[in-house]
Design an enzyme around this catalytic site. Structure first.
Site, mmCIF file in Angstrom:
data_model
loop_
_atom_site.group_PDB
_atom_site.id
_atom_site.type_symbol
_atom_site.label_atom_id
_atom_site.label_comp_id
_atom_site.label_asym_id
_atom_site.label_seq_id
_atom_site.Cartn_x
_atom_site.Cartn_y
_atom_site.Cartn_z
ATOM 1 N N LYS A 52 -1.605 -1.404 -3.924
ATOM 2 C CA LYS A 52 -2.737 -0.321 -3.673
ATOM 3 C C LYS A 52 -2.013 1.030 -3.931
ATOM 4 C CE LYS A 52 -6.183 1.673 -0.752
ATOM 5 N NZ LYS A 52 -6.840 1.758 0.769
ATOM 6 N N TYR B 31 0.925 -1.263 0.062
ATOM 7 C CA TYR B 31 0.081 0.097 0.136
ATOM 8 C C TYR B 31 1.047 1.267 -0.003
ATOM 9 C CZ TYR B 31 -3.648 3.088 1.632
ATOM 10 O OH TYR B 31 -4.473 4.049 1.928
#
Length: 291
Positions: free
Chosen positions: A164, A135
């Site tokens: 992400k 992420y």
């Protein structure tokens, strides 16, 4: 990792007025996702206010979502932080058998170099028994995972399967899509860029707004993945005003205001976060009335 293509949602953690995790409300949140076309659930991410939850409260949230989901949707568990060893300890202690992957944020505050970021995720990859979604959210972490670092990790570790990407930079996202293996997933972490990233070759989104308006947002991503561009952009522009609203005074205060309007959960957040202003609440309420 087809389970992670489409629309995932970063679930909120509802609280009562007394500040206790609101289990019935969290059950309603999960049911709302299942009933309205969401593809997978993300538990204990930033939107879940995980940094203000105790170990016991995290377990309550996990148990509640697992029970409410009852195996219907894939689940991803947030395990991240800025202490690499603490992450490795949590991975070792946590039962991950019900999860498709973990979501692990790049370290915040420490501001590691690109080599430090690589070594951090290398250690996680060696310790984690299930796939890993990295992420990147430099607006929160104060350091940016560059495309070359992402590509290096994707190529070196089979269990690092996705990122992400939430740098709010479509060019950087496109560079990640281009430089990583074909089976590596670049997932939008910016709701407003979810459709452009998907059309550029991304794999969908882990969304905040999507849990408030799951049917519309998941349909938008499906249209994007199917290259039904006109239908997708019609929904994109329909949702765009509320995307601005829910982040205007901080996440997850905005999305909890949406859920309050929908009678799903109360709008309470934990300090140092505070609820949205009356002016913003009015805008959110008006939008929800007209979706």
């Amino acid at each position: 990792m087809r389970e992670l293509v489409g629309t995932g949602v970063a679930l909120v953690t509802p609280f009562t007025a007394e500040g206790v995790v609101d289990v019935p409300a969290l059950e309603r949140v999960v049911a709302y996702q299942i009933e309205n076309g969401i593809d997978y659930l993300v538990i204990l991410g930033t939107t879940g206010e995980s940094v203000t939850l105790t170990k016991q409260e995290k377990q309550v949230a996990i148990d509640t979502v697992k029970k409410a989901n009852a195996g219907k949707l894939p689940m991803v568990l947030g395990i991240g932080g800025n202490n690499t060893q603490a992450i490795l300890d949590e991975i070792a202690d946590r039962d991950l058998s019900d999860f498709t992957a973990i979501l692990s944020v790049s370290p915040a505050y420490n501001k590691p170099t690109q080599e430090g970021i690589y070594q951090h995720f290398k250690a996680i990859a060696r310790a984690c028994p299930i796939p890993i979604v990295m992420y990147n959210v430099p607006g929160r972490t104060a350091s940016n995972m560059l495309p070359e670092t992402v590509a290096r990790l994707a190529q070196d570790f089979d269990n690092i399967v996705a990122i992400k990407e939430a740098a709010n930079d479509i060019v950087q996202a496109m560079q990640m899509i281009d430089s990583t293996p074909d089976d590596f997933l670049v997932i939008s972490g910016d709701d407003i860029l979810a459709l452009p990233m998907t059309l550029a070759g991304g794999s969908g989104v882990i969304s905040v707004i999507g849990q408030g308006f799951p049917q519309e947002f998941s349909d938008m991503i499906r249209f994007g993945l199917n290259r039904e561009v006109d239908k997708a952009y019609k929904l994109h522009y329909k949702m765009a005003p509320c995307i601005d609203y829910i982040f205007a005074e901080g996440n997850p205060a905005g999305i909890k205001a949406v859920f309050h309007k929908l009678n799903i959960c109360e709008p309470f957040v934990r300090l140092p976060l505070v609820g949205v202003s009356p002016e913003l609440r009015s805008k959110i309420d008006d939008f929800a009335d007209n979706v």
